[in-house]
Scaffold this active site. Structure first.
Site, PDB file in Angstrom:
ATOM      1  N   LYS A  85     -19.007   1.551   2.706  1.00 39.16           N
ATOM      2  CA  LYS A  85     -19.418   0.725   3.845  1.00 39.16           C
ATOM      3  C   LYS A  85     -20.917   0.539   3.892  1.00 39.16           C
ATOM      4  O   LYS A  85     -21.393  -0.513   4.325  1.00 39.16           O
ATOM      5  CB  LYS A  85     -18.903   1.332   5.157  1.00 39.16           C
ATOM      6  CG  LYS A  85     -17.401   1.224   5.262  1.00 39.16           C
ATOM      7  CD  LYS A  85     -16.923   1.200   6.689  1.00 39.16           C
ATOM      8  CE  LYS A  85     -15.443   0.850   6.697  1.00 39.16           C
ATOM      9  NZ  LYS A  85     -14.807   1.074   7.983  1.00 39.16           N
TER      10      LYS A  85
ATOM     11  N   LYS B 152      -1.297  -6.762  -1.941  1.00 45.18           N
ATOM     12  CA  LYS B 152      -0.668  -6.476  -0.657  1.00 45.18           C
ATOM     13  C   LYS B 152      -1.056  -7.485   0.413  1.00 45.18           C
ATOM     14  O   LYS B 152      -2.182  -7.984   0.407  1.00 45.18           O
ATOM     15  CB  LYS B 152      -1.130  -5.078  -0.203  1.00 45.18           C
ATOM     16  CG  LYS B 152       0.000  -4.180   0.211  1.00 45.18           C
ATOM     17  CD  LYS B 152      -0.497  -2.767   0.462  1.00 45.18           C
ATOM     18  CE  LYS B 152      -0.850  -2.567   1.913  1.00 45.18           C
ATOM     19  NZ  LYS B 152      -1.220  -1.187   2.213  1.00 45.18           N
TER      20      LYS B 152
ATOM     21  N   LYS C  79      -4.553  -7.855   6.491  1.00 46.26           N
ATOM     22  CA  LYS C  79      -5.008  -8.533   7.693  1.00 46.26           C
ATOM     23  C   LYS C  79      -6.400  -9.120   7.505  1.00 46.26           C
ATOM     24  O   LYS C  79      -6.842  -9.948   8.276  1.00 46.26           O
ATOM     25  CB  LYS C  79      -4.959  -7.593   8.904  1.00 46.26           C
ATOM     26  CG  LYS C  79      -5.857  -6.374   8.841  1.00 46.26           C
ATOM     27  CD  LYS C  79      -5.634  -5.524  10.091  1.00 46.26           C
ATOM     28  CE  LYS C  79      -6.450  -4.241  10.024  1.00 46.26           C
ATOM     29  NZ  LYS C  79      -6.172  -3.356  11.151  1.00 46.26           N
TER      30      LYS C  79
END
Ligand code: TRP
Length: 339
Positions: A118, A200, A203
């Site tokens: 991150k 996959k 979202k």
């Protein structure tokens, strides 16, 4: 018969309110959680404090947090059977988070791969919260003395750190925290992206044509299924073969998950019919499965009194347990305690 009921094992999980629930998370995870309610004593919370480690639009974060809660309830996670709450409404999380910061080492936090990833992605906002994210997560967990923490692969390292911190604290002050086990949940259907069936359904898919959201309008769902990629093999028939026919196989898995039919039954149903009939049939089955969920989530969002009550009851139940642990911790480390 006077048998003492066996105490259920405790399970806890947090979900960051960063995106809308997808069909993939519903069929792959949330459906199983609904069944899990009978087997375990479950805690689920919306990790809005953790969401602050990245910049958000405040109104949007608030809305997403409530919507996520409403969506889980609409999926069948009954608030009477599960303790559902919003992290920031149980103040003990932030409080224990601070204490555990003082028992988590700089070196340990520096080794967390999520922190490294991150910070590489958000070089202009490497804040202290991002760094100490795992000690707040350890607090989330340890407050409830759970036996199991169901997490995906990306969170395993944080659960390992939680175990280390719990053990360290217990060694210093005597048995205080239960040392939890990571729990690899049974995966329901593995739902892949409709346009890229080898990855996959996510979202965070920006354009959004490859994924289905729980709250999406039926016509959008139908459009996406009609455009779903099928495979360029010559036989063009509905047959389960994830290796050579990933697109069709993904649609079959989805259809199987929402209708309860077996692959054999599905192959027979669409024998000789081709993809032009198959794709809208899958779309319709998904629309009908999601319709009651979407309507219920919308109803909950509109019913402010119900929503508030849901939050309050969940937070009260959670806080009752959390407070017991926090008191112990405060006493052990030498704080004067609550007045
Ligand atoms: N870090 C988790 C995630 O990004 C969310 C989370 C916060 C969590 N606190 C937790 C998960 C405690 C399990 C237990 O998905």
């Amino acid at each position: 018969m006077d048998t003492v009921p066996e105490k259920k094992k405790v399970m806890l999980s947090g979900i960051k309110p960063t995106g809308d629930l997808t069909l993939g998370s519903y069929l792959g995870a949330v459906k199983n959680w609904v069944e899990r309610a009978e087997l375990y004593d479950n805690y689920y919370f919306m990790a809005d404090l953790h969401a602050l480690t990245t910049r958000n639009n405040p109104a949007e974060l608030r809305r997403r947090t409530l919507e996520q809660l409403a969506q889980y309830v609409a999926c069948g996670l009954a608030p009477e059977k599960n303790t559902l709450f919003i992290q920031s409404q149980v103040h003990q999380h932030a409080e224990l988070g601070w204490v555990l910061n003082c028992y988590t080492m700089f070196g340990e936090l520096s080794r967390m791969t999520q922190f490294k990833d991150k910070s590489a992605k958000n070089a202009d906002n490497i804040n202290g919260g991002l760094f100490t994210y795992p000690s707040l997560m350890a607090a989330d967990i340890l407050l409830y003395q759970p036996d199991y923490v169901p997490v995906g692969d990306d969170q395993k390292q944080h659960v390992e750190l939680t175990r280390d911190v719990a053990q360290r604290f217990n060694n210093l002050y005597g048995e205080t925290f239960k040392v939890p086990e990571p729990f690899i949940p049974k995966v329901g259907a593995r739902v892949m992206d409709l346009l890229d069936p080898r990855s996959k359904m996510s979202k965070s898919d920006e354009i959004g044509n490859g994924r289905i959201l729980l709250m999406e309008a039926p016509e959008d769902i139908m459009r996406k299924f009609k455009r779903a990629v099928t495979d360029s093999d010559t036989e063009r028939c509905v047959r389960y073969d994830p290796e050579n026919k990933p697109g069709v196989s993904n649609l079959m898995s989805i259809y199987a998950a929402v209708t309860g039919k077996s692959f054999d039954e599905i192959e027979a149903e669409f024998d000789g019919k081709g993809y032009g009939v198959f794709k809208p049939a899958v779309g319709e089955a998904v629309v009908e499965t999601l319709r009651p969920i979407r309507e219920e989530a919308a109803r909950i969002m509109k019913d402010k009194a119900y929503l508030e009550n849901l939050c309050r009851e969940g937070a009260q139940r959670a806080s009752y347990i959390a407070e017991k642990t926090l008191r112990k911790v405060y006493r052990k480390v030498g704080l004067v305690g609550r007045v």
